[in-house]
Design a protein around this motif. Structure first.
Motif, PDB file in Angstrom:
ATOM      1  N   PHE A   1       0.833  -1.205   0.000  1.00  0.00           N
ATOM      2  CA  PHE A   1       0.000   0.000   0.000  1.00  0.00           C
ATOM      3  C   PHE A   1       0.870   1.258   0.000  1.00  0.00           C
ATOM      4  CE2 PHE A   1      -2.708   3.046   2.549  1.00  0.00           C
ATOM      5  CZ  PHE A   1      -3.624   3.287   1.539  1.00  0.00           C
ATOM      6  N   GLN A   2       1.929   1.235   0.819  1.00  0.00           N
ATOM      7  CA  GLN A   2       2.841   2.380   0.901  1.00  0.00           C
ATOM      8  C   GLN A   2       3.525   2.621  -0.441  1.00  0.00           C
ATOM      9  OE1 GLN A   2       5.691   1.904   4.107  1.00  0.00           O
ATOM     10  NE2 GLN A   2       5.155   3.919   4.879  1.00  0.00           N
ATOM     11  N   GLN A   3       3.948   1.533  -1.079  1.00  0.00           N
ATOM     12  CA  GLN A   3       4.608   1.646  -2.386  1.00  0.00           C
ATOM     13  C   GLN A   3       3.658   2.239  -3.428  1.00  0.00           C
ATOM     14  OE1 GLN A   3       5.914  -2.355  -3.187  1.00  0.00           O
ATOM     15  NE2 GLN A   3       7.466  -2.331  -1.564  1.00  0.00           N
ATOM     16  N   MET A   4       2.395   1.828  -3.381  1.00  0.00           N
ATOM     17  CA  MET A   4       1.412   2.338  -4.335  1.00  0.00           C
ATOM     18  C   MET A   4       1.188   3.841  -4.137  1.00  0.00           C
ATOM     19  SD  MET A   4      -2.551   1.175  -4.938  1.00  0.00           S
ATOM     20  CE  MET A   4      -3.034   1.603  -3.271  1.00  0.00           C
TER      21      MET A   4
ATOM     22  N   LEU B   1      -6.567   6.075  -7.343  1.00  0.00           N
ATOM     23  CA  LEU B   1      -6.487   4.812  -6.601  1.00  0.00           C
ATOM     24  C   LEU B   1      -7.331   3.728  -7.270  1.00  0.00           C
ATOM     25  CD1 LEU B   1      -6.672   6.338  -3.013  1.00  0.00           C
ATOM     26  CD2 LEU B   1      -4.784   4.912  -3.873  1.00  0.00           C
ATOM     27  N   ALA B   2      -8.524   4.096  -7.728  1.00  0.00           N
ATOM     28  CA  ALA B   2      -9.395   3.122  -8.398  1.00  0.00           C
ATOM     29  C   ALA B   2      -8.735   2.593  -9.670  1.00  0.00           C
ATOM     30  CB  ALA B   2     -10.741   3.757  -8.714  1.00  0.00           C
ATOM     31  N   ARG B   3      -8.091   3.492 -10.422  1.00  0.00           N
ATOM     32  CA  ARG B   3      -7.408   3.075 -11.660  1.00  0.00           C
ATOM     33  C   ARG B   3      -6.233   2.156 -11.348  1.00  0.00           C
ATOM     34  NH1 ARG B   3      -8.148   8.407 -13.268  1.00  0.00           N
ATOM     35  NH2 ARG B   3      -6.058   8.921 -12.535  1.00  0.00           N
ATOM     36  N   GLU B   4      -5.412   2.583 -10.379  1.00  0.00           N
ATOM     37  CA  GLU B   4      -4.191   1.826 -10.053  1.00  0.00           C
ATOM     38  C   GLU B   4      -4.522   0.440  -9.514  1.00  0.00           C
ATOM     39  OE1 GLU B   4      -0.163   1.026  -9.781  1.00  0.00           O
ATOM     40  OE2 GLU B   4      -1.169   2.718 -10.765  1.00  0.00           O
ATOM     41  N   LEU B   5      -5.584   0.344  -8.715  1.00  0.00           N
ATOM     42  CA  LEU B   5      -5.973  -0.944  -8.139  1.00  0.00           C
ATOM     43  C   LEU B   5      -6.854  -1.772  -9.085  1.00  0.00           C
ATOM     44  CD1 LEU B   5      -6.771   0.108  -4.459  1.00  0.00           C
ATOM     45  CD2 LEU B   5      -4.958  -1.451  -5.195  1.00  0.00           C
ATOM     46  N   ARG B   6      -7.248  -1.160 -10.212  1.00  0.00           N
ATOM     47  CA  ARG B   6      -8.141  -1.823 -11.167  1.00  0.00           C
ATOM     48  C   ARG B   6      -9.384  -2.364 -10.459  1.00  0.00           C
ATOM     49  NH1 ARG B   6      -3.559  -4.954 -14.833  1.00  0.00           N
ATOM     50  NH2 ARG B   6      -2.597  -3.065 -15.654  1.00  0.00           N
ATOM     51  N   VAL B   7      -9.991  -1.514  -9.697  1.00  0.00           N
ATOM     52  CA  VAL B   7     -11.176  -1.889  -8.925  1.00  0.00           C
ATOM     53  C   VAL B   7     -12.329  -2.210  -9.867  1.00  0.00           C
ATOM     54  CG1 VAL B   7     -12.938  -1.009  -7.319  1.00  0.00           C
ATOM     55  CG2 VAL B   7     -10.510  -0.605  -6.868  1.00  0.00           C
TER      56      VAL B   7
ATOM     57  N   HIS C   1       3.235   5.983  -2.864  1.00  0.00           N
ATOM     58  CA  HIS C   1       4.448   6.675  -3.298  1.00  0.00           C
ATOM     59  C   HIS C   1       4.467   6.805  -4.819  1.00  0.00           C
ATOM     60  CE1 HIS C   1       8.554   8.134  -2.986  1.00  0.00           C
ATOM     61  NE2 HIS C   1       8.904   7.282  -3.929  1.00  0.00           N
ATOM     62  N   LYS C   2       4.082   5.744  -5.508  1.00  0.00           N
ATOM     63  CA  LYS C   2       4.035   5.755  -6.979  1.00  0.00           C
ATOM     64  C   LYS C   2       3.053   6.814  -7.491  1.00  0.00           C
ATOM     65  CE  LYS C   2       2.642   2.900 -10.920  1.00  0.00           C
ATOM     66  NZ  LYS C   2       2.083   1.582 -11.348  1.00  0.00           N
ATOM     67  N   LEU C   3       1.915   6.950  -6.808  1.00  0.00           N
ATOM     68  CA  LEU C   3       0.881   7.894  -7.244  1.00  0.00           C
ATOM     69  C   LEU C   3       1.124   9.317  -6.736  1.00  0.00           C
ATOM     70  CD1 LEU C   3      -2.290   5.656  -6.652  1.00  0.00           C
ATOM     71  CD2 LEU C   3      -1.204   6.192  -8.844  1.00  0.00           C
ATOM     72  N   GLY C   4       2.140   9.491  -5.886  1.00  0.00           N
ATOM     73  CA  GLY C   4       2.434  10.823  -5.348  1.00  0.00           C
ATOM     74  C   GLY C   4       1.418  11.293  -4.319  1.00  0.00           C
ATOM     75  N   LEU C   5       0.811  10.337  -3.591  1.00  0.00           N
ATOM     76  CA  LEU C   5      -0.193  10.669  -2.582  1.00  0.00           C
ATOM     77  C   LEU C   5       0.424  10.640  -1.185  1.00  0.00           C
ATOM     78  CD1 LEU C   5      -3.188   8.575  -3.984  1.00  0.00           C
ATOM     79  CD2 LEU C   5      -2.770  11.031  -4.267  1.00  0.00           C
ATOM     80  N   ASN C   6      -0.089  11.482  -0.305  1.00  0.00           N
ATOM     81  CA  ASN C   6       0.449  11.590   1.053  1.00  0.00           C
ATOM     82  C   ASN C   6      -0.155  10.545   1.978  1.00  0.00           C
ATOM     83  OD1 ASN C   6       1.931  14.098   0.530  1.00  0.00           O
ATOM     84  ND2 ASN C   6      -0.094  15.035   0.416  1.00  0.00           N
TER      85      ASN C   6
END
Length: 433
Positions: A39-42, A177-183, A44-49
Motif C-alpha cells: 500500500f505504501q509503495q502504491m 487509486l481506483a485506476r491503479e488498483l483496477r477496482v 508513493h508511486k501515485l504521489g499521494l500523502n
C-alpha cells in the motif's frame, strides 16, 4: 467478497487458492490495498500523502517509531475488525502500557504505529469502478475529528467545511487509486485533511458501512450497480456517468448501546461501539443535524444550563459556540480553567468543581437536573479517567453530551435551528427533485 465487511477480504486469498472464483476486484488488488508495504509503495508511486508510520514487533521498536514520527500516535494490531484494540497514545508510558497489556506483538502479528493527525477533518468516499472508469457515489465529511471510528462518527454529505480545491484533490486521488488498483465494483477511501494537505488513511476495495446511507441520501442504488459491474457490465452501459452531488444535507448520526454496558466509557475513539444509525435531511446543515439528534433519541434542549470543560487547545475555538448559546438564553457552567477563559473573553460562566475537587461537583449538578447539555473534550489517559464519571452521569440522566469540539459546534447550531422551529418534515423523494 465485497459485501461482507473486512472478513471476506481476509478470506479472499484462501478462497482463490482453493479454486473458488472471485468476481469483481482481483485478489492481487485486494492484497495491494491491505498489505502495509504494498500500500505504501502504491501511494508513493501515485504521489499521494500518508501520515508518517511504522510497523512494530516489540515494545522498544514501537517506542522508537513513535519518537521518530512524533506523538500522538494511533496504534492498532494489523488486520483488525471494527477498530478493535485501536488506541491514541500521547507518550512513551502510555505506549509501553498498550504494547504490554493490550496486544501481543510479534513478527507474525505486528502492531501498526501511525502519526495521529490531531484536529484533522476526515472524509469518507464511496466509489464504483468497472476496471476502466470510476464514479464517486458519495463524499461524507466527518463531523467529529479524525480518529473517531467511521461507524461511530456523525457525518454529513456533501462536505460542508472543506473548500472546492481540497475536494477536487480528494476526488482526483480517489480516481487515481481506483485506476491503479483496477477496482471492479466498490471501493471506500478514508482521507484526512489537515493544514490544507490531503492524506490517504486507508483504502478498502469493498462496500463500506456508508454505502446504504449514501444510496438512500442520493436515490442511487450503489450496491445494485456495483453488483452488475462485478459481473462484467460497464458503468457507461448502466447510465452511471457522473457523481450526484446533493443540493441538500444528509447527516448520519450513530446510536450507541452504552446504557446496557455500565463499565464502558462513552468517549468516542478509534474502536467502534455503535450498533445503529439514523439520518437527518434538510436543505440547511444545522437543521439536518438537529433532526439527526432527535432521530437518535437525544433530547435537544431549548433552555437551561450548558456545562463545558475543554482541553486548552479547544478553549479559543469553543468561544463563539458559547457566545451563541449565551445569546440563545442558556446559562453556562464550567470547570476552573475553562470558566476563567470564558469570563476573560466576556462570556459569563459559573465555576463548577471537577469530581476530584470535592462536592458539590458537576456530577451532583447533573443528578440534580441542573445541567441540560455537556461539552467535554479531553486529552491523555489521566484526563480521560478523571472525566469518566461526568460522561457516565450525563448518559444515565439522559443529558446530551458531546466529547469532540466539532460535535459541540454542530450541536449549538442545531439548537439554534431547533429554537427557530424550522424542522419541516418532507418525504425523502421530495429532496431528489
Amino acid at each position: 467478497v465485497q459485501f461482507g465487511g473486512q472478513t471476506p477480504l481476509n478470506l479472499a486469498a484462501g478462497l482463490k487458492a482453493n479454486g473458488v472464483p472471485i468476481i469483481g476486484t482481483s485478489v492481487e488488488s485486494i492484497e495491494r490495498a491491505e498489505d502495509r508495504k504494498l500500500f505504501q509503495q502504491m501511494l508513493h508511486k501515485l504521489g499521494l500523502n500518508q501520515p508518517p508510520n511504522g510497523t512494530a514487533t516489540s515494545v522498544e521498536t514501537a517506542v522508537e517509531i513513535a519518537r521518530r514520527i512524533g506523538y500522538p500516535v494511533l496504534v492498532r494490531p494489523s488486520f483488525v475488525l471494527g477498530g478493535r484494540a485501536m488506541q491514541i497514545v500521547y507518550n512513551d508510558e502510555e505506549l509501553r502500557h498498550y504494547m504490554r497489556f493490550a496486544v501481543a506483538a510479534s513478527p507474525e502479528r505486528p502492531v501498526l504505529v501511525d502519526r495521529f493527525l490531531d484536529d484533522a477533518t476526515e472524509v469518507d468516499v464511496d466509489c464504483i469502478a468497472d476496471g476502466e472508469t470510476s464514479v464517486i457515489g458519495g463524499m461524507l465529511e466527518h463531523i467529529e475529528f479524525a480518529g473517531v471510528h467511521s461507524g461511530d462518527a456523525a457525518m454529513v454529505m456533501p462536505p460542508h467545511t472543506l473548500g472546492r480545491e481540497m475536494l477536487a484533490e480528494v476526488r482526483a486521488a480517489t480516481h487515481a487509486l481506483a485506476r491503479e488498483l483496477r477496482v471492479v465494483g466498490l471501493m471506500n477511501v478514508q482521507f484526512a485533511v489537515k493544514d490544507e494537505v490531503v492524506y490517504v488513511l486507508e483504502v478498502n476495495p469493498r462496500a463500506s458501512r456508508t454505502v446504504p446511507f449514501v444510496s438512500k441520501a442520493t436515490g442511487v442504488p450503489i450496491a445494485k450497480i456495483a453488483a452488475k459491474v462485478m459481473t462484467g457490465r460497464k458503468l457507461r452501459d448502466l447510465g452511471v456517468l457522473s457523481e450526484r452531488v446533493p443540493k441538500y444535507y444528509s447527516v448520519k448520526e450513530a446510536v450507541f448501546p452504552f446504557m446496557k454496558f455500565p463499565e464502558v466509557d462513552t468517549v468516542l475513539g478509534p474502536e467502534m461501539r455503535s450498533t445503529g444509525e439514523v439520518m437527518g435531511l434538510d436543505r440547511s446543515f444545522p437543521v439536518a443535524f438537529a433532526k439527526s439528534q432527535l432521530g437518535s433519541g437525544t433530547k435537544v434542549p431549548r433552555t437551561g444550563t450548558v456545562f463545558v470543560s475543554v482541553r486548552d487547545i479547544d478553549k479559543p475555538r469553543v468561544l463563539e459556540t458559547m457566545r451563541l448559546l449565551a445569546g440563545l438564553g442558556f446559562k453556562i457552567s464550567a470547570t476552573g480553567g475553562t470558566a476563567r477563559y470564558l469570563n476573560s473573553e466576556g462570556v459569563k460562566a459559573q465555576r463548577v468543581n471537577k469530581v476530584s475537587e470535592g462536592r458539590p461537583h458537576v456530577v451532583d449538578l447533573i443528578k440534580n437536573g441542573d445541567i441540560q447539555l455537556v461539552f467535554n473534550t479531553t486529552e491523555g489517559a489521566q484526563a480521560l479517567s478523571d472525566s469518566r464519571s461526568l460522561r457516565r452521569a450525563a448518559l444515565l440522566h439522559k443529558v446530551p453530551y458531546y466529547t469532540t469540539l466539532a460535535g459541540a459546534i454542530a450541536a449549538s447550531q442545531g439548537i439554534r435551528a431547533y429554537l427557530a422551529g424550522d424542522l419541516e418534515v418532507r418525504a425523502l423523494q421530495d429532496y431528489f427533485v
